[in-house]
Design a protein around this motif. Structure first.
Motif, PDB file in Angstrom:
ATOM      1  N   ARG A  42      14.695  12.862  -1.915  1.00  0.00           N
ATOM      2  CA  ARG A  42      14.034  12.512  -0.402  1.00  0.00           C
ATOM      3  C   ARG A  42      12.493  11.193  -1.393  1.00  0.00           C
ATOM      4  O   ARG A  42      11.998  10.905  -0.404  1.00  0.00           O
ATOM      5  CB  ARG A  42      13.625  13.828  -0.325  1.00  0.00           C
ATOM      6  N   ARG A  43      11.555  11.489  -1.977  1.00  0.00           N
ATOM      7  CA  ARG A  43      10.608  10.331  -2.492  1.00  0.00           C
ATOM      8  C   ARG A  43      11.133   9.532  -2.106  1.00  0.00           C
ATOM      9  O   ARG A  43      10.297   8.488  -1.533  1.00  0.00           O
ATOM     10  CB  ARG A  43      10.265  10.971  -3.732  1.00  0.00           C
ATOM     11  N   ASP A  44      12.226   8.766  -3.250  1.00  0.00           N
ATOM     12  CA  ASP A  44      12.365   7.532  -2.388  1.00  0.00           C
ATOM     13  C   ASP A  44      12.599   6.451  -1.504  1.00  0.00           C
ATOM     14  O   ASP A  44      12.847   6.104  -1.712  1.00  0.00           O
ATOM     15  CB  ASP A  44      13.859   7.559  -3.591  1.00  0.00           C
ATOM     16  N   HIS A  45      13.672   7.957  -0.681  1.00  0.00           N
ATOM     17  CA  HIS A  45      13.746   7.615   0.141  1.00  0.00           C
ATOM     18  C   HIS A  45      13.197   7.358   2.234  1.00  0.00           C
ATOM     19  O   HIS A  45      12.788   6.067   1.844  1.00  0.00           O
ATOM     20  CB  HIS A  45      14.788   9.051   1.379  1.00  0.00           C
TER      21      HIS A  45
ATOM     22  N   GLY B 135      12.080   2.719 -13.166  1.00  0.00           N
ATOM     23  CA  GLY B 135      10.096   2.605 -14.536  1.00  0.00           C
ATOM     24  C   GLY B 135       8.483   3.292 -13.556  1.00  0.00           C
ATOM     25  O   GLY B 135       8.908   3.661 -12.399  1.00  0.00           O
ATOM     26  N   ASN B 136       7.423   3.096 -14.514  1.00  0.00           N
ATOM     27  CA  ASN B 136       6.672   4.590 -14.106  1.00  0.00           C
ATOM     28  C   ASN B 136       6.015   3.389 -12.991  1.00  0.00           C
ATOM     29  O   ASN B 136       5.830   2.582 -12.738  1.00  0.00           O
ATOM     30  CB  ASN B 136       6.350   4.378 -15.258  1.00  0.00           C
ATOM     31  N   PRO B 137       4.805   4.323 -12.540  1.00  0.00           N
ATOM     32  CA  PRO B 137       4.890   6.168 -12.314  1.00  0.00           C
ATOM     33  C   PRO B 137       5.665   6.290 -11.543  1.00  0.00           C
ATOM     34  O   PRO B 137       6.787   5.829 -10.353  1.00  0.00           O
ATOM     35  CB  PRO B 137       3.279   5.694 -12.134  1.00  0.00           C
ATOM     36  N   GLN B 138       6.181   7.413 -11.510  1.00  0.00           N
ATOM     37  CA  GLN B 138       6.981   7.910 -10.908  1.00  0.00           C
ATOM     38  C   GLN B 138       6.149   8.600  -9.073  1.00  0.00           C
ATOM     39  O   GLN B 138       6.840   8.707  -8.308  1.00  0.00           O
ATOM     40  CB  GLN B 138       7.192   9.382 -11.366  1.00  0.00           C
ATOM     41  N   THR B 139       5.169   8.258  -9.355  1.00  0.00           N
ATOM     42  CA  THR B 139       4.507   9.071  -8.109  1.00  0.00           C
ATOM     43  C   THR B 139       4.428   7.588  -7.298  1.00  0.00           C
ATOM     44  O   THR B 139       3.659   6.844  -8.071  1.00  0.00           O
ATOM     45  CB  THR B 139       2.657   9.646  -8.357  1.00  0.00           C
ATOM     46  N   ARG B 140       4.795   7.472  -6.320  1.00  0.00           N
ATOM     47  CA  ARG B 140       4.173   5.999  -5.419  1.00  0.00           C
ATOM     48  C   ARG B 140       3.014   6.355  -4.799  1.00  0.00           C
ATOM     49  O   ARG B 140       2.423   7.023  -4.118  1.00  0.00           O
ATOM     50  CB  ARG B 140       5.660   6.143  -3.891  1.00  0.00           C
ATOM     51  N   ILE B 141       2.580   4.920  -4.456  1.00  0.00           N
ATOM     52  CA  ILE B 141       1.446   4.463  -3.915  1.00  0.00           C
ATOM     53  C   ILE B 141       1.867   3.946  -2.519  1.00  0.00           C
ATOM     54  O   ILE B 141       2.363   2.553  -2.202  1.00  0.00           O
ATOM     55  CB  ILE B 141       0.753   3.461  -4.805  1.00  0.00           C
ATOM     56  N   MET B 142       1.070   4.454  -1.255  1.00  0.00           N
ATOM     57  CA  MET B 142       1.048   4.140  -0.186  1.00  0.00           C
ATOM     58  C   MET B 142      -0.326   3.290   0.117  1.00  0.00           C
ATOM     59  O   MET B 142      -1.294   4.452  -0.237  1.00  0.00           O
ATOM     60  CB  MET B 142       1.354   5.165   0.943  1.00  0.00           C
ATOM     61  N   VAL B 143      -0.989   2.386   0.842  1.00  0.00           N
ATOM     62  CA  VAL B 143      -1.362   1.887   0.952  1.00  0.00           C
ATOM     63  C   VAL B 143      -2.485   2.604   3.275  1.00  0.00           C
ATOM     64  O   VAL B 143      -1.301   1.033   3.043  1.00  0.00           O
ATOM     65  CB  VAL B 143      -1.756   0.027   0.435  1.00  0.00           C
ATOM     66  N   THR B 144      -2.917   1.912   3.205  1.00  0.00           N
ATOM     67  CA  THR B 144      -2.872   2.129   4.565  1.00  0.00           C
ATOM     68  C   THR B 144      -4.020   0.343   5.042  1.00  0.00           C
ATOM     69  O   THR B 144      -4.951  -0.300   4.687  1.00  0.00           O
ATOM     70  CB  THR B 144      -4.491   2.559   4.851  1.00  0.00           C
ATOM     71  N   LEU B 145      -3.195  -0.878   5.680  1.00  0.00           N
ATOM     72  CA  LEU B 145      -3.546  -1.594   6.090  1.00  0.00           C
ATOM     73  C   LEU B 145      -4.578  -2.042   6.662  1.00  0.00           C
ATOM     74  O   LEU B 145      -4.694  -1.442   8.048  1.00  0.00           O
ATOM     75  CB  LEU B 145      -2.108  -2.210   6.449  1.00  0.00           C
ATOM     76  N   PRO B 146      -5.383  -3.179   6.650  1.00  0.00           N
ATOM     77  CA  PRO B 146      -7.048  -3.452   7.702  1.00  0.00           C
ATOM     78  C   PRO B 146      -6.352  -4.136   8.367  1.00  0.00           C
ATOM     79  O   PRO B 146      -4.911  -5.038   8.399  1.00  0.00           O
ATOM     80  CB  PRO B 146      -7.434  -3.802   6.302  1.00  0.00           C
TER      81      PRO B 146
END
Length: 505
Positions: free
Chosen positions: A127-130, A137-148
């Motif tokens: 569900r994380r990947d979806h 590879g790493n990291p397992q935690t994903r990074i979300m970025v708020t766009l300016p």
């Protein structure tokens, strides 16, 4: 009888006592969980979410009581202390019961299949990947970025963010225009295709505007002990300080004005200015400042307003959300639902989506991100997860800015932990949001506390960075921190890899 025999007999007696106590606990958990699942009957329309809801029901039932008395005795027997049972609650208890039966000499042990312990984490990872995109590879935690806004001008900024380690992008519809949103998404889709990867986009609905609408005397700094007024409207043309000498402000939502009763707390600009209501009349509400930074604080338009301790029954879906919702249904992978608090809020959104996508299976809708911002949403979180997750893919965002103001900064540390545990039990991905590496992103330098917070965020499935001039650098640093932390922990479980610093000690 030898000392060893005496100790062995005591161990068996201890194991039998623990077995009986834990057996009672398990029976009570099963009974309560069955009642919860019956209450949820009819909400879970996706078969793949049934196991998740059942495990959540088990977890809620188990955590009704205090497990601390069990933990040290179980650990002394070399058994699980149930401290990491979130993703396989019933199986964890059954495995401990089986081991206690063996130690206590009470017959054969029946252990749960090994596969049961892997199923929950596997569903959560899928569900994380979806939601946030797969990565090798790493990291397992994903990074979300708020766009300016600048991300609409060309693909360069988004390309930098993706190269630095961003996995998914967020657009806040409270800012910018549909044309700019479309340009951002177009750049993201093209870059993702060129890189051979999926770059999910979350589009946040603005939600109800709980802000300062207008101010007279906005350049005045207020200090502790001084007062200001909340009024229904400013007289035409009145932007300067009135004869009363008090700053006057108008709130953007009438429900907030109506909720201002004597003694109520009102916080402005994420709590930089804190006040309490001292007098209420139809013409004005007088508020006394109780806390500001040393140099005082100004009240300015568009700054957020919170009423800690007050449950505002404000619908999450507004008329102003309808145009962004139309846009999101055409372009988003995830819809961020701001200020969601109740099942009625969910049903309002479901109805609006069904009206726009008649006959479409909810499985084909964008995923839903529940932004948890208020005490009411926090209390209703299990029900919100089940009603949303029972219909469509769902995630939970810990909106730590508003939530900290609403529940108290000192409570946020424990509450964000409990949300992580609850969502792991429900197999629902979590976004750790608000002020992550804020000093680095905005000013180019992170504080020590921010680095520690970034390391703690590794236990969530995704971490969100807000916009700032050093955003790409922030992504790169966060990617490095998360990768390092992956060596040491997985959710609540420490990984016992070799200690490289002292390997030759």
């Amino acid at each position: 009888m030898s000392l060893a025999e005496v100790e062995a007999r005591e161990r068996r007696a201890q194991a039998r006592g623990l077995y009986r106590a834990l057996e009672v606990l398990r029976a009570d958990m099963a009974r309560r969980a069955a009642a919860t699942m019956e209450h949820w009957d009819g909400l879970i329309l996706r078969p793949e979410f049934v196991a998740s809801a059942r495990n959540l029901a088990d977890y809620l039932a188990l955590r009704r009581g205090d497990l601390v008395p069990f933990q040290a005795p179980l650990a002394s027997l070399g058994l699980s202390s149930l401290g990491r049972a979130e993703s396989h609650v019933r199986a964890s208890i059954d495995a401990v019961l089986a081991s206690l039966a063996l130690i206590g000499g009470e017959g054969e042990a029946e252990y749960p299949p090994v596969e049961v312990f892997a199923a929950g984490p596997a569903r959560l990872a899928a569900r994380r990947d979806h939601l946030f995109g797969a990565r090798r590879g790493n990291p397992q935690t994903r990074i979300m970025v708020t766009l300016p806004t600048a991300a609409a001008d060309g693909p360069e900024l988004i390309a930098q963010l993706l190269a630095a380690g961003a996995d998914c992008l967020r657009i806040n519809c409270a800012h910018d225009t549909p044309e700019e949103w479309a340009a951002m998404i177009g750049h993201a889709r093209r870059l993702g295709a060129e890189m051979g990867r999926r770059v999910p986009v979350q589009i946040d609905l603005p939600g109800p505007k709980l802000r300062i609408k207008a101010v007279s005397g906005e350049e005045e700094r207020l200090h502790v002990g001084e007062s200001f007024e909340i009024v229904p409207a400013l007289p035409r043309g009145k932007k300067k300080l009135r004869k009363s000498g008090r700053v006057q402000a108008v709130l953007s939502h009438p429900a907030q004005h109506a909720a201002l009763t004597e003694g109520a707390a009102i916080w402005i600009n994420d709590g930089r200015l804190r006040a309490r209501v001292t007098d209420v009349s139809p013409e004005r509400v007088i508020c006394e400042v109780v806390s500001t930074p040393g140099k005082g604080a100004r009240i300015r338009p568009e700054k957020g307003v919170n009423l800690p301790g007050t449950d505002l029954r404000v619908p999450a879906l507004t008329e102003d959300d309808m145009a962004p919702l139309d846009f999101a249904l055409r372009h988003a992978d995830i819809i961020g639902y701001s200020f969601v608090q109740t099942g009625a809020d969910l049903r309002a959104l479901f109805a609006a989506i069904e009206e726009r996508l008649p006959g479409r299976n909810p499985q084909d809708w964008p995923a839903l991100m529940l932004k948890i911002e208020t005490p009411l949403a926090l209390r209703n979180l299990p029900a919100l997860i089940v009603e949303a997750g029972g219909r469509m893919p769902v995630g939970v965002m810990i909106a730590r800015g508003d939530l900290a103001v609403e529940i108290g900064f000192e409570r946020l540390t424990e509450i964000q932990e409990e949300i992580l545990w609850l969502c792991e039990a429900a197999e629902v991905p979590v976004v750790w949001a608000t002020q992550v590496l804020e000093g680095l992103v905005k000013d180019g330098q992170a504080s020590r506390a921010e680095m520690t917070d970034a390391a703690m965020s590794q236990r969530a499935e995704c971490v969100m960075l807000n916009k700032g001039p050093h955003l790409a650098e922030g992504v790169e640093v966060l990617h490095d921190v998360l990768t390092r932390m992956d060596r040491h922990s997985n959710k609540k479980s420490p990984r016992l890899g070799a200690l490289g610093l002292w390997h030759d000690f």
